[in-house]
Structure formats: structure tokens, C-alpha cells
Design a protein around this motif. Sequence first.
Motif, PDB file in Angstrom:
ATOM      1  N   GLN A 229     111.532  41.399  70.630  1.00  0.00           N
ATOM      2  CA  GLN A 229     111.219  42.271  71.770  1.00  0.00           C
ATOM      3  C   GLN A 229     110.058  43.216  71.411  1.00  0.00           C
ATOM      4  OE1 GLN A 229     114.489  44.698  73.008  1.00  0.00           O
ATOM      5  NE2 GLN A 229     113.422  45.487  74.825  1.00  0.00           N
TER       6      GLN A 229
ATOM      7  N   GLN B 116     106.770  41.318  71.486  1.00  0.00           N
ATOM      8  CA  GLN B 116     106.303  41.066  72.853  1.00  0.00           C
ATOM      9  C   GLN B 116     105.686  42.327  73.453  1.00  0.00           C
ATOM     10  OE1 GLN B 116     109.773  39.575  74.821  1.00  0.00           O
ATOM     11  NE2 GLN B 116     109.508  37.491  74.038  1.00  0.00           N
TER      12      GLN B 116
ATOM     13  N   GLN C 237     102.245  42.882  72.004  1.00  0.00           N
ATOM     14  CA  GLN C 237     101.235  42.012  72.606  1.00  0.00           C
ATOM     15  C   GLN C 237     100.824  42.522  73.988  1.00  0.00           C
ATOM     16  OE1 GLN C 237     102.804  38.043  72.583  1.00  0.00           O
ATOM     17  NE2 GLN C 237     102.342  37.710  70.404  1.00  0.00           N
ATOM     18  N   ARG C 238     101.802  42.981  74.785  1.00  0.00           N
ATOM     19  CA  ARG C 238     101.515  43.495  76.125  1.00  0.00           C
ATOM     20  C   ARG C 238     100.621  44.731  76.042  1.00  0.00           C
ATOM     21  NH1 ARG C 238     103.410  47.440  79.331  1.00  0.00           N
ATOM     22  NH2 ARG C 238     104.979  48.086  77.821  1.00  0.00           N
TER      23      ARG C 238
END
Length: 151
Positions: A121, A124, A127-128
Amino acid sequence: MADESNAGPVAAAVATDAKVKEPTAKKRRSRPPQKASAEPAQSKTPAAKRRAYTEQEKSEKLKLIVTQVIEGNTLKDAIKSAGISEQAYYHWKDVAKPVEQNDTKGIEPHPADDESADLVQLEQENQRLRKLLAEKLGAENAELRKRLGLD
């Protein structure tokens, strides 16, 4: 022509030059007599024996030096107070580094299932956020280029 029989002063000058140029024998110095020792050669004390430290003693001395340096002592003073030479300190320090690095490689435990889910999590989300930052910086860059007339 000049009279060849009149060579008196020249012959005298040559004779004095010959006396000056004669090599002189160098004085040879004799060696000073050796002092007789009162004790026989066997009873002389041998040079100090090399002290062999165990790995534990080495690590303790290294930790002691680090703590003294943190407290504000200079490195040289800390090494002297530990009772070792600077050369020994740097040698021990270099030898200890690879051992510490090798110890930490395989010891790290694998994350549990919930920890691995948290890790995924976080990756992710990372990366966002990177994408958002790249878009924002790209927009600012385009606006600056437009203002400067580079486009």
C-alpha cells in the motif's frame, strides 16, 4: 723573439702550483671503544611483547573510543585513553566493518502478511505521489517556458 733562457719567474710559479696541488692524505677516524656492559648479554630485557586482543576486547575498545568522541574528546585522545595505537584503531575499524555488514544481510526477518500488505500500500501511494509531483512540475515548467518565449 723572446729569450727562452729567461724563464725564471715562470718556472718558480709552476713549482709553487705543483706544491699546492699535491693531494693530502685524509685522516682516518678510529671507532670509539665500545662500552663494556656490567651485565651479560643474556640478561637484557627483550622488547615488549605484542599484545593480542580478542575480538570482544577489540569491539569494546572501539565502542569506548566512539563514546568518548561523542562526548567531545578528540579522536587521538580517545585512542590514547583506550591504550592502543592509532594504527591498531584504524586496522580494527576496517576489519570490523565488513563483519558488521555481513551480519545484517541475512538476519532481517521477512515481513508478516499484514506488514507486506502495508508495504504494498505504501509503495502504491508513493507511486501516486510521484506522478502528481511530476505533473505539477511539468505544468510549472511549461508555464515558465511560455513566459520566457522559449516555446
